[in-house]
Design an enzyme around this catalytic site. Structure first.
Site, PDB file in Angstrom:
ATOM      1  N   ARG A  91       1.014  -1.575   0.245  1.00  0.00           N
ATOM      2  CA  ARG A  91      -0.368  -0.047   0.477  1.00  0.00           C
ATOM      3  C   ARG A  91       0.940   1.141   0.392  1.00  0.00           C
ATOM      4  O   ARG A  91       1.533   2.082   1.314  1.00  0.00           O
ATOM      5  CB  ARG A  91      -0.756  -0.014   0.950  1.00  0.00           C
ATOM      6  CG  ARG A  91      -1.933  -1.520   1.290  1.00  0.00           C
ATOM      7  CD  ARG A  91      -3.190  -0.765   2.360  1.00  0.00           C
ATOM      8  NE  ARG A  91      -3.875  -0.082   1.854  1.00  0.00           N
ATOM      9  CZ  ARG A  91      -4.792   0.269   2.913  1.00  0.00           C
ATOM     10  NH1 ARG A  91      -4.263  -0.362   3.968  1.00  0.00           N
ATOM     11  NH2 ARG A  91      -5.510   1.144   2.549  1.00  0.00           N
ATOM     12  N   GLN A 108      -0.461   2.499  -6.344  1.00  0.00           N
ATOM     13  CA  GLN A 108      -2.719   2.705  -6.462  1.00  0.00           C
ATOM     14  C   GLN A 108      -3.088   1.799  -7.415  1.00  0.00           C
ATOM     15  O   GLN A 108      -4.732   1.196  -6.899  1.00  0.00           O
ATOM     16  CB  GLN A 108      -2.412   3.796  -6.079  1.00  0.00           C
ATOM     17  CG  GLN A 108      -2.474   4.319  -3.781  1.00  0.00           C
ATOM     18  CD  GLN A 108      -3.069   6.107  -4.563  1.00  0.00           C
ATOM     19  OE1 GLN A 108      -3.017   6.308  -5.152  1.00  0.00           O
ATOM     20  NE2 GLN A 108      -2.955   5.966  -2.578  1.00  0.00           N
ATOM     21  N   ASP A 154      -3.615  -1.730  -7.177  1.00  0.00           N
ATOM     22  CA  ASP A 154      -4.301  -2.358  -6.049  1.00  0.00           C
ATOM     23  C   ASP A 154      -5.451  -3.358  -5.996  1.00  0.00           C
ATOM     24  O   ASP A 154      -6.935  -2.649  -5.387  1.00  0.00           O
ATOM     25  CB  ASP A 154      -4.017  -0.950  -4.898  1.00  0.00           C
ATOM     26  CG  ASP A 154      -4.660  -1.451  -3.775  1.00  0.00           C
ATOM     27  OD1 ASP A 154      -4.852  -3.113  -3.441  1.00  0.00           O
ATOM     28  OD2 ASP A 154      -4.575  -0.920  -2.830  1.00  0.00           O
ATOM     29  N   SER A 188      -8.045  -3.439  -2.508  1.00  0.00           N
ATOM     30  CA  SER A 188      -8.550  -2.235  -2.519  1.00  0.00           C
ATOM     31  C   SER A 188     -10.359  -2.350  -3.750  1.00  0.00           C
ATOM     32  O   SER A 188     -11.099  -2.051  -3.700  1.00  0.00           O
ATOM     33  CB  SER A 188      -8.624  -0.365  -3.230  1.00  0.00           C
ATOM     34  OG  SER A 188      -6.828  -0.485  -1.830  1.00  0.00           O
ATOM     35  N   TYR A 218      -2.936  -1.258   7.480  1.00  0.00           N
ATOM     36  CA  TYR A 218      -3.938  -2.019   7.715  1.00  0.00           C
ATOM     37  C   TYR A 218      -4.048  -2.602   9.794  1.00  0.00           C
ATOM     38  O   TYR A 218      -3.299  -2.128  10.149  1.00  0.00           O
ATOM     39  CB  TYR A 218      -3.305  -3.652   7.199  1.00  0.00           C
ATOM     40  CG  TYR A 218      -3.408  -3.753   5.689  1.00  0.00           C
ATOM     41  CD1 TYR A 218      -4.510  -3.800   5.333  1.00  0.00           C
ATOM     42  CD2 TYR A 218      -2.613  -3.540   4.949  1.00  0.00           C
ATOM     43  CE1 TYR A 218      -5.002  -4.555   3.730  1.00  0.00           C
ATOM     44  CE2 TYR A 218      -2.578  -3.758   4.165  1.00  0.00           C
ATOM     45  CZ  TYR A 218      -4.176  -3.759   3.018  1.00  0.00           C
ATOM     46  OH  TYR A 218      -4.074  -4.043   1.439  1.00  0.00           O
TER      47      TYR A 218
END
Length: 392
Positions: free
Chosen positions: A127, A132, A135, A138, A234
């Site tokens: 992360r 991004q 990812d 997500s 997390y």
């Protein structure tokens, strides 16, 4: 780079690794794409759509893998109906990209190394800002959070919104979301759109701002000096004392909830058991729990992974692979994540594994002759030692 897209063989999987939209972009970037016939049909994408995007359609998996350099999948390779394992069809030296989940399937990770392929597990994507766009956790959690609320709404014997009717006023449903990560935040937003009053619990103080930005009411736990999240953002596992306090706070709010969306997970570990049998017993008749963490054991101790059960007059759903229930948009998002990773893997057209790069270091779990994922390597070593001792 020659890229192959295979039809998913994992039972219940309806997504596809690359969609025609992404295939068109990759072919314009000089990559060659081969798609196994019917690979995208369960997600709403025909072979003709792939042809129009510039892909070649292969008659079967063997043809699709001919001379490939990179295999794109959603789920890890599995054994086919004819007894052949997809691993046995992979050309040595190629790259396998997908959600490979090494923690739950160490044996297959060993097979990657033995077969002589590079394996990239997208669920281990760090992360960080420059990752991004890659990812998948997500993007797929966004789908899961939305779908969980829709499942709850269809099971709840009550309305979600406030209704002013000639027959009187109907109060809005109360939704309690456990875990304010990507899935939890999407659940909050969706429940709010449906008119519910939403409370959300998370151990991370930083989650408060996100919850309140969606007009949810934040429920917190004072952790004292305990760190609530790891370096990747997390949630961290709690000790027994804090876990007990967490369960007590959650139980208090469950009594007033019509719907509970449980999303709490700790990377690399079973999901924390936050909802006890006793807490479910105290819930209202007809309430609904949708436990997104069911694939990892579940947040509720009454959850049965893959099934919906009724306990103490409360419906408890333990859905597996929720993103697959919305295969088209899930595939769209996943495909864009994969395309971003492929550009990182082969910036000049040919695949290059630079293990000094933090993205590649985290994601690449095996290379020819070697398991790179440390936790999996240790598990395989223990299994090998145990087998040797049993034989002795």
């Amino acid at each position: 780079m020659k890229i192959s897209v295979l039809k998913e063989m994992m039972p219940g999987e309806r997504r596809v690794g690359l969609t025609p939209e992404t295939v068109a972009k990759l072919t314009k970037a000089a990559h060659t794409i081969t798609v196994e016939t019917h690979a995208g049909e369960s997600a709403g994408y025909s072979d003709d759509a792939y042809r129009t995007a510039g892909a070649t359609i292969a008659a079967d998996v063997t043809a699709a893998l001919q001379d490939t350099q990179c295999v794109v999948k959603v789920q890890r390779p599995v054994r086919l109906e004819n007894g052949t394992h997809e691993m046995d069809l992979l050309p040595p030296g190629c790259h396998v990209v997908g959600v490979l989940r090494p923690a739950s399937d160490p044996e297959t990770v060993g097979m990657y190394a033995a077969r002589g392929v590079y394996a990239h597990s997208m669920d281990l994507m760090p992360r960080i800002t420059r990752a991004q766009a890659m990812d998948v956790n997500s993007s797929q959690a966004t789908v899961a959070g939305y779908k969980a609320v829709m499942l709850a709404a269809s099971s709840l014997p009550r309305f979600f919104p406030l209704l002013m009717t000639a027959a009187g006023t109907i109060r809005p449903a109360t939704v309690f979301v456990i875990g304010a990560g990507v899935a939890g935040l999407q659940a909050i937003a969706t429940a709010r759109r449906l008119g519910a009053v939403v409370y959300a619990f998370d151990t991370r103080p930083a989650a408060k701002e996100h919850v309140e930005s969606l007009r949810g009411k934040f429920v917190s736990l004072d952790l004292g000096s305990h760190e609530a999240e790891d370096a990747g953002g997390y949630a961290k596992a709690l000790g027994e004392d804090l876990l007990s306090r967490e369960q007590s706070i959650i139980a208090k709010h469950l009594k007033d909830a019509d719907v509970v969306i449980a999303t709490a997970q700790v990377p690399g570990r079973p999901a924390p058991r936050l909802i006890t049998d006793e807490a479910v017993f105290a819930m209202k008749w007809g309430s609904v729990i949708v436990d997104i963490a069911a694939e990892n054991g579940g947040n509720c101790e009454l959850t049965v992974p893959g099934k919906t059960v009724v306990r103490h007059d409360v419906t408890i759903a333990g859905p597996l692979n929720l993103p697959s229930e919305m295969p088209q948009h899930s595939s769209d998002m996943y495909s864009r994540n994969i395309a971003a990773f492929l550009q990182h893997l082969a910036p000049e057209g040919e695949p290059k594994v630079d293990l000094a790069d933090v993205i590649m270091k985290d994601v690449c779990i095996a290379k020819p002759g070697e398991v790179l994922h440390e936790a999996t390597r240790e598990r395989l070593k223990v299994q090998t030692q145990s087998a040797a001792e049993n034989q002795a």
